[in-house]
Every structure is written in C-alpha cells, then in structure tokens.
Design a protein around this motif. Sequence first.
Motif, short mmCIF file in Angstrom:
data_model
loop_
_atom_site.label_atom_id
_atom_site.label_comp_id
_atom_site.label_asym_id
_atom_site.label_seq_id
_atom_site.Cartn_x
_atom_site.Cartn_y
_atom_site.Cartn_z
N ALA A 254 0.82 -1.22 0.00
CA ALA A 254 0.00 0.00 0.00
C ALA A 254 0.85 1.27 0.00
CB ALA A 254 -0.93 0.00 1.22
N GLY A 255 2.18 1.11 0.01
CA GLY A 255 3.06 2.28 -0.09
C GLY A 255 3.74 2.69 1.19
N GLU A 298 -1.76 11.07 3.42
CA GLU A 298 -2.67 10.29 2.60
C GLU A 298 -2.65 8.81 2.95
OE1 GLU A 298 0.30 9.68 -1.24
OE2 GLU A 298 -1.45 10.98 -1.38
N GLN A 299 -1.62 8.36 3.67
CA GLN A 299 -1.54 6.95 4.07
C GLN A 299 -2.34 6.64 5.33
OE1 GLN A 299 2.60 6.10 4.58
NE2 GLN A 299 3.05 5.99 2.40
N ALA A 334 -11.59 12.64 6.12
CA ALA A 334 -10.27 12.08 5.81
C ALA A 334 -10.30 11.37 4.46
CB ALA A 334 -9.83 11.12 6.91
N ILE A 335 -11.38 10.63 4.19
CA ILE A 335 -11.51 9.94 2.90
C ILE A 335 -11.58 10.97 1.77
CG2 ILE A 335 -13.04 8.50 1.49
CD1 ILE A 335 -13.77 6.96 3.99
N ALA A 336 -12.32 12.06 1.99
CA ALA A 336 -12.43 13.11 0.96
C ALA A 336 -11.06 13.72 0.66
CB ALA A 336 -13.40 14.19 1.43
N ARG A 337 -10.26 13.95 1.72
CA ARG A 337 -8.90 14.52 1.52
C ARG A 337 -8.04 13.54 0.71
NH1 ARG A 337 -9.56 16.26 6.97
NH2 ARG A 337 -8.35 14.46 7.72
N ASP A 338 -8.14 12.24 1.03
CA ASP A 338 -7.35 11.24 0.30
C ASP A 338 -7.76 11.20 -1.17
OD1 ASP A 338 -5.96 10.54 2.54
OD2 ASP A 338 -7.26 8.85 3.06
#
Length: 396
Positions: A254-255, A298-299, A334-338
């Motif tokens: 996942a990075g 973003e992680q 948080a999901i929106a920012r990602d």
Amino acid sequence: MTESQSALATAAAEEVVQDQVRRLTEEVLNSMKSAFVGKDEIIDVLGVCLIAGENMFLMGPPGTAKSALVHELAARLHGRSFDYLLTRFTEPNELFGPFDIRRLRDGELVTNKEGMLPEADLVFLDELLNANSAVLNSLLMVLNERVFRRGRETIQLPMLIAIGASNHLPEDETLQALFDRFLLRVPCRNVAQEQLQDVLMAGWSLDAKKRRPQQEHSRISVEDIRALQGLAGEVDLAGVRRPYVELIQRLRHAGAPISDRRAVKLQRLMAASALICGRTAAVPSDLWVLRYTWDSEEQQEILSSLVQDAIQRCGVSEQSHPRVNSNSAPDPEAIARDLERIEARLTEGVRDSDKAYARDQLGVLAGRCEWISSTQSREFLTGRVRKLLEQLRDAL
C-alpha cells in the motif's frame, strides 16, 4: 527450586507487573486524559511507546499541548524532562551541553551536561525537522542507541523516550533518516469546536494545580518504567507472528516503506500493548499499533483500514487494548482529503506503477466508504471513487 515453587514465583512476578501496569494506566495515563481534553489517542500511543522504549512523532501546529504532555508525564513519573525548539541554526551544545571550561584548561574535553538532554528521562524536540547536519549527526545515535559521543567521550543516556514534533513532514531527503527514528507518528490537532469549553476548564484546573505548593504524585516512577521496558522483551510473540508478517507485506504494497529494521522494532510496540493489557503474550489485536507507521497524511486512512481488516480477520480478544476499536469508523473528511490527493496526482499525470498504486488505494477507500453512517456522505464519496476508477481505466 521445585516446580510448584517456580510456579509461585512466576505468579508473584506477574502480579507485580500487573500492579505496575495498573498504576501506570490509572494514575498516569487515565489521569492525563482527564487533564488533556481530546488527547486520548496521543496518550494511549505515548503509553505504548514509553513501555516499548521507542520514539514517537507528533504532527500538528503550535499550541496543541505537545510539550505540556511531556512535562506532565515527566512530573507524574518523578522524572526529568528536556525540551528544545530546533531551528536551522541550533548547535549541538544547545542540546547536549558545552564543554566544561574548568576541565578544558587542563586539556580535557568533558561535556557539562547538567540540565541538558543527556540527563533527561523524557525528551521533547519541537520543530524536529529544522535540524541541521551538525545536530542531525549527533541525534541519530542518541535516538537509536541512547548513546552520545563527542571526541573520546561516550555518554550512556537514561532517556526513556524521545518525542519529536513538527507541523509538516520531511521534505528534504537528508531528514528521512531522522524521521525514521520515530517509529510511530500521531496527528496532534486543535480540539473540535464543541470541546473548547472542556479544554478551557481542564486547562484552568491544570494551571491551578501547578501553582499549588504541594502536588499529589503517582506512585509509579521512572525506575518502574525501566523495569517494564525490560519485561517487554520477554513477551511471547508467537501467536501474532504470522498475521504480523502478512500485514507488513500488505502495508508495503500500500506504499508504507516499512524497512526490515522498523519491522523488527515494531514488535516491541506489540509487546508493550500486550503488557498494558495485563498479558505476557501478544494477540492479533495488538497489531493496532501499526496504524501509526504512516509516512504521509494520505496513508493514514489506508493504513488504518488495512490494520483493522487484519485484526477483524483474526478476531478481537476480550483483553484487547481500548485503542483497537476506537478508529474503526471511517472519517468521511479524511476519505475526501485522500480522494482529492489521488485526483490531483492523476491530473498531473503519473507513471504506470503509480497508477497501480492509486488503483489499490481507491479499492481500500471504496471499502471504507461502505461503513460511513451518513447516507449522503457515503453516496457522494462512493461516486467520487467510481469516477476516479473510471478515469484510471481510461488512462491505462
């Protein structure tokens, strides 16, 4: 010693450990949660890092009680604290102490470390990522090995934990090694608007307490913490090793750049989680600490989702750490920012390997969207994920 005597001695030792853990939890950690509104997550992670003897990084703006938390913890443990605001011009002498002038006249290079970092049990370094090369070289060994070397002088440090803080993540590659020494990373933000009144009341009470001539202190000390740190190395990790290896592989995919060195050290944090729960063996729910191994904002949501999924697959035990289920509900913002970050990256144009990574991220976020309680937010974010996946397919 007979077998029955050995069993009695083991039971007595476990009872002592449980008493120390109970006092740490009740008299220090829970008490601090009452004094610092909205900092429960930070204090829980701080407690685990303290027992594991591993460093912690806080990311957030000034004025969010970062240094106050360290000073309060030191006071409750009857320990010594050291904090410093780093700038690009900070010199090693400002952290570790100057040479002793009296000894220098006799030709001896001896550090006068009184009141400086080498004497501290808890260390707080604000604006950590401002460190210049001179400070950086000294700090790397201090943070990793608890040793300070200057010329022929070698100083063993009593430091239990170092906490670094900044309002941004490292941008310069030379600072990555320093950042890597802080195993867990936690956001530290201003509290929500509805909690502001509670913050004012708690802050007023804490300030009044500091001004009293006599203060009540906990019965647990720095030496008790050192004993717990020693016991962390004796926790049985056999029951968690397989799901841990699988999760590390998923996080890397996942990075999250979890090196072998960090993977080894993270085991101490799982052991510390087990001790805080009164166990001498780790269970899969102790994997919760891996939520905080992110390298970028973003992680955070991605890693939280993967860790929670790994825990749910194995099942949650009755003696799990309270932090296990605290982050299970996804944060729509948080999901929106990602999604915004992924969209911006796709707009700029990315390589095929990055597109595959973005597709994996979107897959995880799609799964998180399903658990959002608000129908409007869930449908809106699910639609954005679908649109970005279509954009990715067209680009491949």
